[in-house]
Design an enzyme around this catalytic site. Structure first.
Site, PDB file in Angstrom:
ATOM      1  CG  ASP A   1       5.054  13.905  -2.037  1.00 56.18           C
ATOM      2  OD1 ASP A   1       4.166  14.223  -1.608  1.00 56.18           O
ATOM      3  OD2 ASP A   1       6.094  13.589  -1.732  1.00 56.18           O
ATOM      4  CB  ILE A   2      -0.744  13.851  -2.024  1.00 61.41           C
ATOM      5  CG1 ILE A   2      -0.157  13.314  -0.730  1.00 61.41           C
ATOM      6  CG2 ILE A   2      -1.220  12.700  -2.636  1.00 61.41           C
ATOM      7  CD1 ILE A   2      -1.322  13.182   0.442  1.00 61.41           C
TER       8      ILE A   2
ATOM      9  CE1 TYR B   1      -2.489   8.471  10.919  1.00 57.77           C
ATOM     10  CE2 TYR B   1      -3.797   7.666  12.728  1.00 57.77           C
ATOM     11  CZ  TYR B   1      -3.536   7.557  11.436  1.00 57.77           C
ATOM     12  OH  TYR B   1      -4.302   6.678  10.590  1.00 57.77           O
TER      13      TYR B   1
ATOM     14  CG  PHE C   1      -1.691  -2.883   4.588  1.00 58.25           C
ATOM     15  CD1 PHE C   1      -2.124  -4.055   4.337  1.00 58.25           C
ATOM     16  CD2 PHE C   1      -2.216  -1.978   5.810  1.00 58.25           C
ATOM     17  CE1 PHE C   1      -2.961  -4.689   5.102  1.00 58.25           C
ATOM     18  CE2 PHE C   1      -2.963  -2.836   6.573  1.00 58.25           C
ATOM     19  CZ  PHE C   1      -3.513  -4.056   6.297  1.00 58.25           C
TER      20      PHE C   1
ATOM     21  CG  ASP D   1       2.418   4.938  -3.230  1.00 48.07           C
ATOM     22  OD1 ASP D   1       1.535   4.338  -2.661  1.00 48.07           O
ATOM     23  OD2 ASP D   1       3.639   5.364  -2.379  1.00 48.07           O
TER      24      ASP D   1
ATOM     25  CB  THR E   1       4.660   4.160   3.926  1.00 49.33           C
ATOM     26  OG1 THR E   1       3.682   4.709   3.509  1.00 49.33           O
ATOM     27  CG2 THR E   1       5.297   5.101   4.838  1.00 49.33           C
TER      28      THR E   1
ATOM     29  NE  ARG F   1      -5.965   0.317  19.399  1.00 49.43           N
ATOM     30  CZ  ARG F   1      -5.829   0.665  20.592  1.00 49.43           C
ATOM     31  NH1 ARG F   1      -6.671   0.315  21.425  1.00 49.43           N
ATOM     32  NH2 ARG F   1      -4.914   1.444  20.971  1.00 49.43           N
TER      33      ARG F   1
END
Ligand code: UD2
Length: 319
Positions: free
Chosen positions: A56-57, A144, A12, A33, A37, A212
């Site tokens: 993939d990182i 997270y 996104f 990427d 997701t 927020r």
């Protein structure tokens, strides 16, 4: 010619940065990427102008050659979501911490010019004072939040120790077109948009008075480009927010007003690891990066709602 790399570029926020880079005439844009997701459809109309690499990182060998010699690496690849990191902490730990380490290592060993890192406002946790300013002590409340903070610290250390120019942008609840509303871990405004278009109640966790600093995705993409160009910012952490503060009840009320409907929300128990209030002090972003957000909350909401209406298939009552 050196190139730009966007990790998580099919996501996104990453895809918004890709678009912005192309608008500015960036020559070669490499998207990394793993499509966990992210979605290739987020890059549909720019697909021919970019170099898309499914990698993939978590795998250093896969990404090192792609990052070598980059002018700027925008590191957006991550597993977001506070509740997802609580339910399933291993993948988010591996991607958000080990993956970030790999990106920084590849940037250092490959001589990349700069890394702009997607940090998170969740690092602040609950603070006694609002707005939240970069000098406050972080108080992460979830895996997270901690993982994103560790990434910031890694950026700072790579800058100080190895001379890699890094800038960490602490994103404040980014929303806008292409945010995926379909997962149980989706950002709240994408969930609200889907609910209002389907004419059903969303579930608000808690009393809805949590707030927020919702920030429109194009303002964040713009700030990334500014962070890529700014002077004397190596090793810094800078808030990437609007400076405003909206409660969930206000956001749901605005959507009902825009659509001209009355649909009361349902209320459930508060979510573990949730921060109560969030609002950015934007002084540093304005001073160091010339931050000038262009989208008010209402404008951003209207644009986003129109995008969902045009693009996403919804089930309407009676379908
Ligand atoms: C955190 C970070 C944000 C970003 C994001 C990535 C803070 C303040 N913000 O966002 O910057 O890094 O993580 O995932 O830490 N909610 C509902 N109903 C729903 C879904 C959510 O009520 O269906 C509530 C949720 O409990 C929370 C608020 O909405 O109070 C926002 O949740 P979110 O998941 O959209 O984002 P948040 O704040 O965890």
């Amino acid at each position: 010619m050196s190139h730009y790399v966007v990790t998580g570029g099919a996501g996104f926020i990453g895809s918004a940065i890709v678009r912005r880079l192309l608008q500015e005439g960036a020559g070669r844009v490499v998207v990394i990427d793993n499509l966990l997701t992210g979605r290739e459809s987020n890059l549909e109309e720019v697909r021919a102008s970019i170099d898309f690499q499914r990698a993939d990182i978590r795998n250093y060998e896969e990404i090192a050659a792609l990052i070598r010699g980059a002018a700027v690496v925008f590191h957006e690849a991550a597993i977001p979501s506070v509740p997802r990191s609580i339910d399933d902490p291993v993948p988010s730990h591996e991607i958000n911490i080990d993956g970030t380490f790999n990106v920084l290592r590849a940037a250092r060993e490959g001589g990349a010019g700069r890394v702009v890192y997607a940090a998170s406002s969740s690092a602040y946790g609950d603070t006694e004072v609002l707005p939240k300013v970069e000098t406050m002590n972080p108080r992460p409340k979830s895996p997270y939040a901690l993982q994103k903070l560790v990434g910031e610290y890694y950026c700072n250390v790579f800058s100080g120790v190895y001379g890699v120019e890094t800038v960490s942008l602490r994103y404040f609840n980014v929303y806008g077109p292409r945010q995926d509303p379909s997962s149980p871990y989706s950002g709240v405004l994408s969930v609200f948009m889907k609910a209002i278009l389907e004419r059903r109640s969303p579930t608000i966790f808690g009393d809805g008075e949590q707030s927020r600093d919702f920030t429109y995705v194009d303002d964040v993409a713009e700030l990334n480009l500014k962070a890529a160009r700014a002077k004397n910012v190596a090793g810094k952490t800078i808030n990437a927010g609007n400076g405003g503060r909206i409660t969930l009840n206000q956001a749901w009320a605005l959507l009902q007003a825009i659509e001209g409907v009355e649909i009361p929300a349902l209320y459930g128990p508060p979510r573990a690891g949730d921060v109560r209030d969030s609002q950015a002090d934007t002084t540093t972003a304005v001073r160091e990066l010339g931050h000038a957000p262009r989208f008010s909350f209402e404008e951003g909401m209207r644009l986003t709602l129109e995008w969902y209406r045009r693009t996403v298939c919804f089930s309407l009552p009676g379908d």
